[in-house]
Structure formats: structure tokens, C-alpha cells
Design a protein around this motif. Structure first.
Motif, mmCIF file in Angstrom:
data_model
loop_
_atom_site.group_PDB
_atom_site.id
_atom_site.type_symbol
_atom_site.label_atom_id
_atom_site.label_comp_id
_atom_site.label_asym_id
_atom_site.label_seq_id
_atom_site.Cartn_x
_atom_site.Cartn_y
_atom_site.Cartn_z
ATOM 1 N N VAL A 163 14.071 84.784 -28.406
ATOM 2 C CA VAL A 163 13.699 83.838 -29.499
ATOM 3 C C VAL A 163 12.811 82.751 -29.318
ATOM 4 O O VAL A 163 11.899 82.570 -30.311
ATOM 5 C CB VAL A 163 15.030 83.506 -30.061
ATOM 6 C CG1 VAL A 163 14.968 82.685 -31.450
ATOM 7 C CG2 VAL A 163 15.911 84.766 -30.754
ATOM 8 N N MET A 164 13.063 82.010 -28.055
ATOM 9 C CA MET A 164 12.348 81.099 -27.950
ATOM 10 C C MET A 164 11.041 81.066 -27.638
ATOM 11 O O MET A 164 10.019 80.624 -28.464
ATOM 12 C CB MET A 164 12.929 80.235 -26.724
ATOM 13 C CG MET A 164 14.018 79.300 -26.987
ATOM 14 S SD MET A 164 13.749 77.519 -26.706
ATOM 15 C CE MET A 164 12.152 77.336 -26.621
ATOM 16 N N GLN A 165 10.637 82.372 -27.121
ATOM 17 C CA GLN A 165 9.273 82.642 -26.787
ATOM 18 C C GLN A 165 8.661 83.459 -28.052
ATOM 19 O O GLN A 165 7.626 82.987 -28.182
ATOM 20 C CB GLN A 165 9.394 84.011 -25.554
ATOM 21 C CG GLN A 165 8.138 84.491 -25.286
ATOM 22 C CD GLN A 165 7.371 83.345 -24.332
ATOM 23 O OE1 GLN A 165 6.008 83.635 -24.652
ATOM 24 N NE2 GLN A 165 7.745 82.881 -23.573
ATOM 25 N N PRO B 2 20.904 76.257 -25.578
ATOM 26 C CA PRO B 2 22.099 75.611 -25.597
ATOM 27 C C PRO B 2 22.279 74.089 -25.857
ATOM 28 O O PRO B 2 21.436 73.419 -25.353
ATOM 29 C CB PRO B 2 22.734 76.223 -24.306
ATOM 30 C CG PRO B 2 21.565 76.283 -23.275
ATOM 31 C CD PRO B 2 20.679 77.029 -24.311
ATOM 32 N N LEU B 3 23.064 73.640 -26.712
ATOM 33 C CA LEU B 3 23.268 71.997 -26.837
ATOM 34 C C LEU B 3 24.219 71.443 -25.958
ATOM 35 O O LEU B 3 24.924 71.890 -25.595
ATOM 36 C CB LEU B 3 23.565 72.078 -28.334
ATOM 37 C CG LEU B 3 22.901 72.837 -29.503
ATOM 38 C CD1 LEU B 3 23.715 72.661 -30.754
ATOM 39 C CD2 LEU B 3 21.715 71.927 -29.825
ATOM 40 N N PRO B 200 21.145 82.583 -32.219
ATOM 41 C CA PRO B 200 21.131 83.560 -33.075
ATOM 42 C C PRO B 200 20.605 84.729 -32.847
ATOM 43 O O PRO B 200 19.603 84.917 -31.954
ATOM 44 C CB PRO B 200 20.701 82.876 -34.460
ATOM 45 C CG PRO B 200 19.665 81.710 -33.848
ATOM 46 C CD PRO B 200 20.091 81.726 -32.409
ATOM 47 N N GLN B 201 20.706 85.945 -33.728
ATOM 48 C CA GLN B 201 20.204 87.223 -33.302
ATOM 49 C C GLN B 201 18.820 87.009 -33.731
ATOM 50 O O GLN B 201 17.884 87.471 -33.531
ATOM 51 C CB GLN B 201 21.128 88.285 -33.869
ATOM 52 C CG GLN B 201 20.131 89.522 -33.511
ATOM 53 C CD GLN B 201 20.879 90.670 -34.181
ATOM 54 O OE1 GLN B 201 22.248 90.608 -34.584
ATOM 55 N NE2 GLN B 201 20.447 91.806 -34.197
ATOM 56 N N TYR B 202 18.565 86.397 -35.109
ATOM 57 C CA TYR B 202 17.396 86.230 -35.930
ATOM 58 C C TYR B 202 16.967 84.818 -35.589
ATOM 59 O O TYR B 202 17.675 83.878 -35.871
ATOM 60 C CB TYR B 202 17.530 86.584 -37.315
ATOM 61 C CG TYR B 202 18.013 88.037 -37.383
ATOM 62 C CD1 TYR B 202 19.209 88.598 -37.695
ATOM 63 C CD2 TYR B 202 16.977 89.134 -37.207
ATOM 64 C CE1 TYR B 202 19.675 89.808 -37.829
ATOM 65 C CE2 TYR B 202 17.269 90.491 -37.345
ATOM 66 C CZ TYR B 202 18.668 90.755 -37.435
ATOM 67 O OH TYR B 202 18.959 91.914 -37.722
#
Lengths: 649, 259
Positions: A163-165, B2-3, B200-202
Motif C-alpha cells: 500500500v505504501m509503495q 504502524p503508528l 488497511p486492505q485498500y
């Protein structure tokens, strides 16, 4: 080059049958040349124009010109380039083919070319889908959605990274100018249409299992490499050579014969399923169809091998042989094939079975092979292996080919089949119908089911196997405790009575008269004389040859059969057919006879022939044998030890 | 990502939080650099390929490698530390997975660039594929290097010998990354199936303005056959506008005349 690809490949990565990729790349580089390549034009969008767009018709024209081919072929070639991913369409991006009109295409950037070395990674696909999700605000296509969920499950540990990429790539893309951004997105989308095709489309990248070595790479010249070359050239020198006129003649003959039967080179009736998606052709040409097609029947006339290899042809041939009362040949051949191709565990019992059914003296379906072959086979059966029956099988094959095949082709059975054969009409599908067919594609029967059906069929056939009438006479009536007739006619054989009086077979007539001569046989051991009176009726029968053989054999060993095994006396007695040969009389003569016929030890002295053929009968009759000792035996397999009353295992 | 939410804690945890935060920052920037590198790599061999591009690639690559080495040391030292509390370890492992994945992507991109550099030599510009790209990629490189603008210090014309030197350096660096990956696997044992992501997944859709304009572009891209229609509709709208303006003007003139 010590560069290794990051993905830890454990072997097997090169795609076979993709040698076309390198060639396609060369063509593409020529095509895109601004001076000599395909004419390019700018593509006009609302906001901007993007250069280097090419039209389908220009591509086709250029290819036709460059390779001196006709338009149709150029079109197929162009479609292949699109399907492989070197050119992508700008409109209708999911259909990877070249339209011969003004529809636009563009060249794919080399980064996205389908090269051999770098496999397409699921991680990249996941990143792409995530990016697409961002852009379309959560509206992905159905198959993309499914893939996304699947990848989320399988690559869960990386999901944060993905997701980050995706976000980073998206942001980096925004740094570029708008037209470039559009171009890049089109490129990426086209790349994934090629490598993760939407369902229902045919992908050009279907290539099967991957290979360990790169077929396009040059091989390093190690000593192993040179050794392989040496072995190869040595074997080439040792190969038997044929004059080129002969071999070319054979090739030409093959081509002319099979030309009209080849679905690629000539029309396929009713229609080629690969082209029209209509499976009538396959249903009409199933392995065990009732009514074969004309082309199929014609193929049977080409050679005996063709006839045998087609199951329907084999069925027909079997029917013919049944009418000729020589179906044991085909049955033997099939059993040999079964032995050759079967599992190693069952080989021993299969070999025994075959021996007892076909090769042994007085076997129910005895085949006629010459003494030498029989000797070799029996010797080999001591240690049965897969190819032990090869000599016998070849002999029978040649027999069938030279004799029966010719007769089959002229027989009414074949003519009947040929008359009934169907010749289907050619299909003429319109484009709409073709699309309909493509939508209605269904998978065929699973091979597991087909195999089960095949096995059932085989079992059914084995259960209903005809017992060859030539072999049956009162003297070869199956006796229960003789484990000779295993397999084929187990229960029926036990209940099977000796040929009933009502049976009109000429055999029994002929055989009746042999009883009279038997006593004479015992008396003076002069076979040729004894058979004199029998010859008359025999010659009238259809099965003259086999009968005569049977009778020559049948007389003495048959009585041996009946009388030899001690337990059998009662059975022999009960059968009213057994002529009143006094049990005592033959008991002296037989041992000597048995010595001739039944001493089936491997180290047989050369002068003793095991299985007499016609010329040798006379010799035996004159043999003064004292091979004693074997005594009263059932049929035993030659590789088992000769102990008295040994149950034939 | 991660926070880091434990702001309260004793010194050791603060120290560890700092390490975690450091690690996260480094990994984030590595991911960013890898993304930019990919964009740049996709231009190699196309008509916009030039010495400048190769130079940008080199710079981006060097930055990525620096970051990679730093993260490697950082994470390895922390993960080999047996006294790390469980939560921290989990976070570290997440970072580790992200790091190794980005390193793999970088490695693949570098291999591709190397291979394509071999095939598409800059000396012969005729063979560069006409892909439709026009602009340069300097903005992407700038983003990668986190500098506002990329000054073109070097003159564009450089001797050809530099290219082969460049190739060999690239080769070395690729093998370096290879070794790094190997080392990583040897030293630290991270069980990938035990790692659970937080995110999240999306991916959240970014701000609507960005995606909207892009969506418009893509829409046009997909249906340029409808261009004449669109143009016609645009003309119609303009006409309508003009008509309205004209009516308003006439009305105002009338009012002016009659008042």
C-alpha cells in the motif's frame, strides 16, 4: 555476468517456446525507427496531444512491405506483436489484436517488454492494483477485485509495504507532466492486460512449465558440453543410412497420403474446433463412436498400424476376426501391449496369464507361432520383463498384417462400415455465431472420467471375451482343477459343457472320427497315417489349417490332459465324450510322450523340440524318448520348478 | 504504517521508540526512492532516454543504497538484540519485511536497467523506442533525492567511455545488493508468516482533486472515438453560454435604453 535476479529462483524459470520474443524485439526496433519505420502521428486528446501514435493499417502495410507477405499474414503477425505486448492499442485496450483501420496503437517501453529473464511478479501486480484502486476511488473491475483479495490473502505480510509503495508511486507519477503521466498509465495498463488477462480472453503468454536454462542464451563451453557433442556425433555416424531418394520418396508418399487428412493443411469437416469453437468435430470423432466418419475409415486403409491404433478401427477388425475365428491373434497382441505398457508390479502375473491363455499347450486361445519364436519366448518367460513377448508379438503382428489385413479390407465387414460412414456437412458460421460459440465454450470431460470409462470398457470386453471355437473340443474341455484357464472364462468355463451334441460345428464331426484313429495312434504311433481319414472331412471345413494343427496336437496331448493328472480320471470318466480308451493303455505310452511334449525345463537338450510344428510331428512320432520322470503333470509354466502335482500358480 | 503511540514511558522505551521512529522514517524514504527509481527506469530505452536520465538514475540509486545500508545496520542490530520487548520486535519485523521487499524491487529494477542499458546504447538514438513520452524525468528524480530542484550541473555531452564505466559500476552495485540481501537472510530470522500488517486492505483514495483530473484524462484516453461528440458538446455549451450572455446584454441594453 554474476547478476542474479532478486527473486530467489529455485531453478526453472525460462519460458519455453518463447524464442519468438527475441525475434519480435528485433522487428519492433525496426518498426519504431523514425525514418524507416511505421509512420507515426500525434494522438489528440482533449487537453493535450501525445506523439508517436500509429494506426493499425499503417502497421499492417509496413509489415507486408518489409517481409513481402500478404495482408492477411501481416495482420496475423501484427496481432501477435500486440498479443505479446510489444505494441498496445489505445482504444479498446482489452482486445489485443490489430484492426486494419485507423485505430491507434503505440509502442511499449522496453521496461515493460515480456523478456525471458524476468518473470512477472505478483507483488508488482498487487502494487498496480492498489494504485488503480486509489485512482478509481475503489471501483475496480470484478476480476481485478478478486485478484486483489486473493493477493491480500497470500501476501498479507507485505501488505503495508504494498500500500505504501502504491501511494509513493502514485505521488511520484504526479510529479511528471500530464501527457507523460497518461502515457505511463497506458503503458502499465497494457502490460497488465497482457500478463494478467481478463477472464475469457486468450493469452499469448500461455507457455506451460518453465525451463531451467535459457533457450536463447549461449551455452558455456565446458568439458561436459564437448563430451555431449562428441557422443551425439558418434551416434550420428553409427546411424543406419538410407539413400536420400528412398527417404525423400517415403516422405513425399507420406505427405501426399495424409495431406487431405491434416486439419491444418486442408479443411476439417464439419469445422475446425480451434477456429470456430464448435466441438462437433470432436464428438463425431470420439474414440468409441458408433459410426465413424468417412475420413477416419479411409485412414484405416493406409496401413495396418493406422487401423490398430484407432480404437474404432480395432473394434471393426476384431469383429472381422471373430467372424474368421482367429480373434486370438488380436487378443494376444493386445495383451502384449498391455504387458508392455502396464505397471511393473503386475508384469509377472500378466506374463503368466498370457502364457496360460495363449502360448501354452492346449491353451484356450492358442496362437500359432513358429517353434523358434516359441522357444525364445518360453526361455524369456523364466524371468519375465516388459519386452519378453516382443518376438511373439512381432510375429503375430506380421501375420495379421500380411494375411488378415488384406482380407479385412476386402471383407464385407469393412465394406459395410465404409458404406455406413458419415460425411458431415461443413459449417458456415457468421461472425455473430462465432462470437456466440466463443461465449459458450465449455470444458470437456475430465480425463479421470475418461480413464474410468476406458477401464470399464476393457473389463466388459474381458468378461465377454469369445472363447475361440477352434481350440475347443472335447479334449480341451476345461477341467476344474487345472488352473490353466484363468482369467478369461472363469465361471463360464466351469459350467461350460463339452460341445453339445446339438452343436453343429463341423469340428465335432471331424473330431468324432478322430476317436477312432486315436486307438490306432496309440497302437502304431504313426501319425500321418492316422490322420489320413480325418483329412477328408477336415479339408471341407473352413478352418482347415487350424483344425489340422489342432488335431495333430489334439490327439495325443488331449488324451494326456484327460488322463494324466490323477485327480482327473474321475472327470475324464464322467465325461461321456471321452472315448473308452482304457486308462491303462496310455499310461505306458504317455510318459514317453510327455517327455517329448511336457518336459519344459529350460535346459532342454537341443534335439528335443518343445512345440512341434507340422513338419516336426513326424519326428516326434519316431522319437524313442526316455525323458522319464516328469510323469503326470498339468500345464505348468516353464519357469516354475517341476515338482509333481505342483499347482500351477 | 504502524503508528508510534506510546509517548509515555521510561527512558529505555523512549530510546527504543526513537529507534523505531528512525527506522520507520528510513524505510519510508527508501520506499519513496524505490518508487521514483521505478518511474525513472521505465523511461530507459524510450525516446526520452538520455545521459541526463542515466545520471538521474545513478543519483537515485546511490541514495537508495545509502539508505539501504543504513537501514540494514539499524534493523539488524535491533533485531539481533535479544532483550527487545515483544511489541517492539513485531514492529521491527514489519519494518524488516518492508525493507526486504523494497530491496528486492530495487534489485529487479537495477537488473533491468543494466540489461536495457546494454541493449539500448545512447550512442545510437535511432534505436530508442518511440513511446510517446516527451518530458524529462527530472522532477521525479528531484522528489527522490528530496531536493526542490535538480540542477543540471553536468553538461549533457559526456564521453562514451563513461557509459561503460557506468555499466560496470552498476554491475558492482547490483552484486552488492545481492550480498546485502543474503546477509540479511543469514543474520536475522524473520518469520514472514508471523508478521501481521497494520494498515488497511485498500489504500485510502487521495485528495479528490488529484484523482479527478487524472480520471478525466483517462476517460478521454479510453474513448477518444467520442472526441468529436465531446467537442460538439463543448461547442454547444459555449454557444449556450454566449446565448445567455447575449440575452443578458440585450436585456441590460434595453433596460438602459428604456430607463
Amino acid at each position: 555476468m554474476t547478476i542474479r535476479n532478486a527473486i530467489r529462483d529455485h531453478g526453472q524459470r525460462y519460458r519455453p517456446r518463447m524464442a519468438c520474443l527475441q525475434k519480435a524485439e528485433k522487428v519492433l526496433l525496426e518498426m519504431q525507427d523514425p525514418r524507416t519505420g511505421v509512420k507515426s502521428q500525434p494522438q489528440r486528446l482533449v487537453i493535450t496531444t501525445i506523439p508517436h501514435a500509429i494506426t493499425g493499417e499503417d502497421i499492417i502495410a509496413w509489415l507486408a512491405d518489409r517481409f513481402q507477405i500478404d495482408t492477411q499474414e501481416a495482420r496475423s503477425f501484427g496481432s501477435m506483436l500486440v498479443a505479446l505486448g510489444y505494441i498496445y492499442p489505445l482504444q479498446d485496450h482489452k482486445r489485443l489484436l490489430i484492426k486494419p483501420d485507423a485505430s491507434l496503437y503505440r509502442f511499449q517501453t522496453p521496461y515493460f517488454w515480456p523478456t525471458q529473464q524476468w518473470p512477472v511478479e505478483d507483488t508488482d501486480y498487487a502494487i498496480y492494483l492498489a494504485k488503480r484502486n486509489i485512482r478509481k476511488k475503489g471501483i475496480l473491475e470484478l476480476h481485478e477485485q478478486e485478484q486483489y483479495n486473493r493477493l491480500h490473502k497470500w501476501m498479507n505480510h507485505k501488505w503495508d509495504f504494498i500500500v505504501m509503495q502504491a501511494k509513493e508511486q502514485y505521488r511520484a507519477a504526479k510529479e511528471r507532466k500530464k501527457p507523460d503521466r497518461v502515457v505511463f498509465e497506458c503503458q502499465e495498463r497494457a502490460y497488465w492486460v497482457v500478463h494478467r488477462p481478463p477472464p475469457g480472453t486468450v493469452s499469448a503468454m500461455d507457455y506451460g512449465l518453465e525451463r531451467r536454462i535459457d533457450p536463447n542464451a549461449d551455452e558455456t563451453k565446458t568439458p561436459d558440453f564437448y563430451e555431449r557433442i562428441m557422443i551425439f556425433t558418434q551416434q550420428s555416424i553409427m546411424r543406419p543410412r538410407v539413400k536420400s531418394s528412398v527417404s525423400i520418396g517415403a516422405l513425399v508418399k507420406y505427405c501426399t497420403t495424409y495431406n487431405s487428412h491434416d486439419p491444418f493443411l486442408s479443411k476439417c469437416l464439419p469445422s475446425n474446433p480451434w477456429l470456430t469453437d464448435d466441438v462437433t468435430f470432436w464428438t463425431l470423432n470420439r474414440l468409441n463412436v458408433e459410426v465413424p466418419s468417412k475420413m477416419r475409415v479411409e485412414r484405416w486403409t493406409f496401413s495396418f498400424g493406422e487401423l490398430l491404433s484407432d480404437p474404432r478401427g480395432r473394434d471393426d477388425f476384431r469383429l472381422f476376426l471373430k467372424k474368421e475365428f482367429s480373434s486370438e491373434n488380436l487378443a494376444f497382441w493386445e495383451s502384449c501391449e498391455d504387458l508392455k505398457w502396464g505397471t511393473a508390479a503386475t508384469m509377472r502375473e500378466k506374463a503368466e496369464q498370457i502364457y496360460k491363455t495363449f502360448l501354452a499347450r492346449g491353451a484356450p486361445r492358442w496362437i500359432n507361432i513358429d517353434g523358434k519364436t516359441m522357444e525364445i519366448t518360453v526361455n524369456g518367460l523364466r524371468h519375465p520383463h516388459r519386452y519378453v513377448l516382443d518376438a511373439a508379438q512381432t510375429h503375430i503382428y506380421m501375420l495379421m498384417k500380411k494375411d488378415k489385413y488384406g482380407r479385412y479390407i476386402k471383407s464385407p465387414v469393412f465394406k459395410d462400415t465404409m458404406k455406413k460412414a458419415i460425411c458431415p456437412e461443413e459449417h458456415k458460421f457468421s461472425d455473430a455465431q462465432l462470437e456466440q460459440n466463443a461465449k459458450n465454450r465449455r470444458p470437456s470431460l475430465s480425463p479421470i472420467i475418461l480413464r474410468q470409462q476406458e477401464l470399464e470398457q476393457r473389463a466388459k470386453m474381458a468378461a465377454n471375451a469369445p472363447v475361440d471355437i477352434t481350440q475347443l473340443c472335447r479334449f480341451t474341455t476345461p477341467v476344474p482343477h487345472l488352473a490353466v484357464y484363468s482369467g478369461i472364462t472363469d465361471s463360464p468355463s466351469l459350467a461350460f459343457p463339452a460341445p453339445s451334441p446339438a452343436c453343429p460345428s463341423p469340428i465335432s464331426v471331424a473330431l468324432d472320427s478322430t476317436s477312432a484313429c486315436e486307438r490306432r495312434l496309440e497302437a502304431d504311433e504313426r501319425k500321418p497315417e492316422a490322420l489320413g481319414p480325418v483329412r477328408g472331412p477336415v479339408s471341407k471345413s473352413r478352418m482347415a489349417l487350424s483344425l489340422r494343427r489342432l488335431l495333430k496336437r489334439g490327439c495325443t496331448p488331449a488324451t494326456m490332459f484327460a488322463s494324466l493328472s490323477p485327480k482327473c480320471h474321475s472327470a475324464a470318466g464322467t465325461s461321456s465324450r471321452i472315448q473308452p480308451i482304457s486308462p491303462d493303455e496310455p499310461s505306458q505310452a504317455p510318459p514317453r510322450r510327455i517327455g517329448n511334449f511336457f518336459q519344459i525345463k529350460v535346459d532342454i537338450p537341443p534335439e528335443c523340440r518343445i512345440y512341434p510344428i507340422e513338419s516336426e510331428d513326424e519326428d516326434e512320432a519316431n522319437r524313442s524318448a526316455s525323458r522319464g520322470g516328469v510323469g503326470t503333470k498339468e500345464i505348468i509354466c516353464p519357469w516354475e520348478s517341476l515338482t509333481p502335482h505342483n499347482g500351477t500358480g | 504504517m504502524p503508528l508510534v503511540n506510546n509517548k509515555v514511558g521510561d527512558d529505555s522505551t523512549v530510546g527504543k521508540d526513537k529507534a523505531l521512529a528512525d527506522g520507520e522514517a528510513l524505510v519510508d524514504s527508501l520506499i519513496k526512492v524505490v518508487a521514483c527509481y521505478r518511474h525513472l527506469a521505465s523511461c530507459v530505452g524510450s525516446c526520452t532516454d538520455s545521459l541526463q536520465l542515466r545520471d538521474e538514475l545513478r543519483q537515485t540509486r546511490e541514495k537508495a543504497q545509502k539508505l539501504a545500508v543504513a537501514i540494514c545496520h539499524h534493523l539488524t542490530s535491533h533485531l539481533r538484540n535479544k532483550s527487545l520487548p515483544e511489541e517492539q520486535r513485531k514492529e521491527m519485523e514489519l519494518l524488516w519485511v518492508a525493507f526486504s521487499s523494497s530491496l528486492e524491487l530495487l534489485h529487479v529494477d537495477m537488473c533491468k536497467v543494466f540489461k536495457m542499458g546494454d541493449i539500448f546504447s545512447l550512442a545510437d538514438t535511432g534505436t530508442l523506442v518511440q513511446t510517446g513520452l516527451q518530458g524529462g524525468s527530472s522532477e521525479v528524480a528531484a522528489r527522490a533525492l528530496s531536493i526542490p530542484d535538480l540542477n543540471q550541473a553536468q553538461p549533457p555531452a559526456l564521453p562514451a567511455g563513461l557509459e561503460s564505466q557506468e555499466q560496470s559500476t552498476l554491475e558492482q552495485e547490483i552484486s552488492q545488493i545481492d550480498h546485502m540481501i543474503d546477509d540479511m537472510e543469514m543474520k536475522v530470522n524473520v518469520l514472514r508468516w508471523m508478521v501481521e500488517p497494520h494498515g488497511p486492505q485498500y489504500a485510502d483514495p487521495l485528495s479528490s482533486t488529484d484523482s479527478a483530473s487524472l480520471a478525466l484524462l483517462s476517460m478521454d484516453e479510453e474513448r477518444p472515438g467520442h472526441q468529436p461528440l465531446c467537442q460538439r458538446s463543448h461547442i454547444f455549451v459555449l454557444l449556450l453560454l454566449f446565448a445567455v450572455v447575449f440575452v443578458a446584454a440585450t436585456l441590460s441594453v434595453c433596460i438602459f435604453l428604456f430607463s
